[in-house]
Design an enzyme around this catalytic site. Structure first.
Site, PDB file in Angstrom:
ATOM      1  N   ASP A  20       6.843   5.126  -3.576  1.00  0.00           N
ATOM      2  CA  ASP A  20       6.253   6.436  -3.303  1.00  0.00           C
ATOM      3  C   ASP A  20       4.722   6.403  -3.358  1.00  0.00           C
ATOM      4  O   ASP A  20       4.087   7.380  -3.761  1.00  0.00           O
ATOM      5  CB  ASP A  20       6.794   7.504  -4.282  1.00  0.00           C
ATOM      6  N   GLU A  21       4.149   5.289  -2.952  1.00  0.00           N
ATOM      7  CA  GLU A  21       2.684   5.164  -2.979  1.00  0.00           C
ATOM      8  C   GLU A  21       2.046   5.761  -1.743  1.00  0.00           C
ATOM      9  O   GLU A  21       0.807   5.851  -1.671  1.00  0.00           O
ATOM     10  CB  GLU A  21       2.269   3.686  -3.077  1.00  0.00           C
ATOM     11  N   LYS A  23       3.256   4.676   1.506  1.00  0.00           N
ATOM     12  CA  LYS A  23       3.312   3.598   2.506  1.00  0.00           C
ATOM     13  C   LYS A  23       3.603   4.157   3.898  1.00  0.00           C
ATOM     14  O   LYS A  23       3.087   3.666   4.883  1.00  0.00           O
ATOM     15  CB  LYS A  23       4.413   2.583   2.143  1.00  0.00           C
ATOM     16  N   LYS A  25       2.715   6.902   5.375  1.00  0.00           N
ATOM     17  CA  LYS A  25       1.521   7.384   6.067  1.00  0.00           C
ATOM     18  C   LYS A  25       0.686   6.197   6.578  1.00  0.00           C
ATOM     19  O   LYS A  25       0.204   6.204   7.709  1.00  0.00           O
ATOM     20  CB  LYS A  25       0.676   8.249   5.123  1.00  0.00           C
ATOM     21  N   GLY A  47      12.458   6.948   1.114  1.00  0.00           N
ATOM     22  CA  GLY A  47      12.140   8.182   1.809  1.00  0.00           C
ATOM     23  C   GLY A  47      10.658   8.152   2.152  1.00  0.00           C
ATOM     24  O   GLY A  47       9.822   8.249   1.277  1.00  0.00           O
ATOM     25  N   HIS A  48      10.360   7.900   3.389  1.00  0.00           N
ATOM     26  CA  HIS A  48       8.958   7.831   3.800  1.00  0.00           C
ATOM     27  C   HIS A  48       8.562   9.154   4.451  1.00  0.00           C
ATOM     28  O   HIS A  48       9.131   9.544   5.467  1.00  0.00           O
ATOM     29  CB  HIS A  48       8.741   6.662   4.765  1.00  0.00           C
ATOM     30  N   GLN A 226      10.228   1.038  -1.351  1.00  0.00           N
ATOM     31  CA  GLN A 226      10.060   0.930  -2.810  1.00  0.00           C
ATOM     32  C   GLN A 226       8.746   0.206  -3.159  1.00  0.00           C
ATOM     33  O   GLN A 226       7.851   0.175  -2.334  1.00  0.00           O
ATOM     34  CB  GLN A 226      11.281   0.231  -3.454  1.00  0.00           C
ATOM     35  N   THR A 241      15.358  -1.689  -8.135  1.00  0.00           N
ATOM     36  CA  THR A 241      16.316  -1.620  -7.038  1.00  0.00           C
ATOM     37  C   THR A 241      16.895  -3.027  -6.857  1.00  0.00           C
ATOM     38  O   THR A 241      16.514  -3.956  -7.583  1.00  0.00           O
ATOM     39  CB  THR A 241      15.669  -1.042  -5.765  1.00  0.00           C
ATOM     40  N   ALA A 301      11.595  12.067  -2.024  1.00  0.00           N
ATOM     41  CA  ALA A 301      11.858  12.428  -0.629  1.00  0.00           C
ATOM     42  C   ALA A 301      13.331  12.230  -0.279  1.00  0.00           C
ATOM     43  O   ALA A 301      13.837  12.812   0.671  1.00  0.00           O
ATOM     44  CB  ALA A 301      10.976  11.589   0.294  1.00  0.00           C
ATOM     45  N   PRO A 306      12.325  15.416  -9.488  1.00  0.00           N
ATOM     46  CA  PRO A 306      10.908  15.405  -9.863  1.00  0.00           C
ATOM     47  C   PRO A 306      10.504  14.006 -10.301  1.00  0.00           C
ATOM     48  O   PRO A 306      11.252  13.342 -11.022  1.00  0.00           O
ATOM     49  CB  PRO A 306      10.836  16.384 -11.047  1.00  0.00           C
TER      50      PRO A 306
END
Ligand code: IMP
Length: 426
Positions: A20-21, A23, A25, A47-48, A226, A241, A301, A306
């Site tokens: 969730d960094e 990537k 975008k 989830g991108h 991930q 994962t 995503a 949360p």
């Protein structure tokens, strides 16, 4: 961030934290110049989120380059839930994206089946990892224990039926409280009839395709899902994962030799988040997380959970730089730190009065270390919309400089918002 014309035209994008960094975008941004974008590991646990002209798209399996109408590959290292793939293709087609000749799926990729999801749920009751419940771990588990079903098997009715019989003999006793065996079989075969026909036109030997593209000097992005700290070997095991989100995963996840992977871009969020269980040394106290979570829209995503939030941790990012061989660093979501004062950066850990500058392997140490912080003054200006690095407020530049100093890596690009235009080169 340019393709490396002198050697091979490949860029690998990896996450330096727990995923969730941002990537998605960055991949979308860079894919404008690329010919092909390739996913090499993970599955629809990812989830991108990509925002185009204010519209949000969340992709789980198909590389973000599809939104630039580029050709995309789902390589052999990815695990594919046929129904999730079907839904994603239909969703994109409805939004006006052309998928037919733009997507290639490896015949060697493993297939996630309904029993993998049941097994994921069961495993969580005895070992709580906080998985996405998408069947990822059990599917990779089958791959390594040699009972997996690949896309090429999925397309052959007789092979598929034989493999399902074998698998259900082994797995049904474990999942019988969820479902009746005949109902499950009927469901699996019905889905396979529908989805195998649908998937078939996309299936290819993607290794040959990629090698051919590389020889032709095409520009290729390898997109990971991930992050490094979720890598099954180099992350916070067992809270990881089941695949290799690191750059080393590109080679086994696509079948191309490692020397083609020479430009490795690491994405680091300006603070740290993680979803699910597991150690997180710089995690804020719950009451202090809310502000950052709201400002950064830190909700999963894929699952909507949360995200846990904390300070930037240079120890883990340095670990990621080393493991991946990161050649350039991109900092994302810097704008989300507005109105937090002071800002802290973790530069080492302490355990029983011992200073640790390397990320420890021991799960006990990962859990009980205390972070050593440097702090700097925060900022209150809205920095979205700024297009030149030199125009950023002094305190923001100080913060960036400290990250560079403690990660020992220059930051090449900074993202200040969700839209691709909200990006500055340093
Ligand atoms: P799994 O990949 O569903 O097996 O979940 C294993 C761990 O990885 C859990 O802590 C998940 O929350 C985490 N995880 C999986 N995919 C992502 C992702 O795309 N972003 C962040 N965390 C993830």
């Amino acid at each position: 961030m340019k393709f490396n014309k002198t050697i091979f035209n490949t860029i690998t994008i990896v996450g330096t934290q727990w995923g969730d960094e941002g990537k998605g975008k960055v991949v979308h941004f860079l894919s404008r110049d690329a010919d092909y974008i390739v996913r090499y590991q993970g599955g629809n646990n990812a989830g991108h989120t990509i925002v185009i002209d204010g519209k949000e798209y969340i992709l789980h399996l198909i590389p973000a380059g599809i939104l630039e109408h580029k050709k995309c590959i789902i390589a052999n290292g990815v695990v594919i839930d046929p129904k999730a793939l079907f839904n994603e293709i239909k969703f994109l087609e409805k939004k006006g994206f052309y998928i037919k000749n733009n997507l290639f799926i490896s015949d060697l990729a493993h297939v996630i089946l309904p029993y993998h999801k049941y097994l994921d749920t069961i495993k969580e009751t005895t070992q709580k990892i906080g998985t996405t419940q998408k069947g990822i771990g059990p599917c990779y588990g089958d791959m390594y224990s040699r009972s997996g079903i690949r896309i090429c098997d999925y397309l052959e009715n007789d092979t598929f039926e034989e493999l399902i019989e074998k698998n259900l003999k082994e797995k049904y006793p474990l999942i019988k409280k969820f479902v009746n065996v005949n109902d499950l079989k009927r469901y699996i075969f019905k889905e396979q009839k529908k989805f195998s026909k649908f998937i078939k036109p996309y299936v290819a030997n993607t290794t040959n395709l990629l090698l051919d593209l590389i020889y032709k000097n095409k520009k290729i992005i390898f997109e990971s899902a991930q992050g490094t700290l979720l890598d099954v070997n180099f992350g916070t095991y067992p809270y990881v994962t089941s695949s290799h989100p690191i750059s080393g995963g590109v080679s086994t996840g696509t079948g191309i030799p490692p020397f083609y992977i020479n430009k490795i871009v690491g994405i680091a969020k300006a603070y740290t988040t993680r979803v699910g269980e597991g150690p997180f040394p710089t995690e804020l106290e719950e009451k202090d997380q809310t502000f950052l979570r709201t400002q950064g829209k830190e909700y999963g995503a894929t699952t909507g959970r949360p995200r846990r939030c904390g300070w930037f941790d240079a120890v883990i990012v340095k670990h990621a730089i080393k493991i991946n061989g990161i050649t350039e660093l991109i900092l994302t979501k810097l704008d989300c730190l507005k109105n937090i004062n002071p800002l802290k950066i973790c530069i080492a850990y302490k355990y029983k009065n011992k200073l640790l500058t390397e990320f420890p392997a021991s799960r006990k140490l990962q859990k009980y270390v205390t972070p050593v912080y440097v702090q700097t003054e925060g900022f209150s200006q809205d920095i979205r919309g700024i297009t030149k690095y030199c125009d950023l407020p002094k305190n923001v530049k100080n913060y960036v400089r400290l990250i560079e100093k403690y990660c020992q890596k220059e930051i090449k690009m900074i993202s200040l918002g969700r839209d691709r235009n909200e990006t500055i080169f340093k």
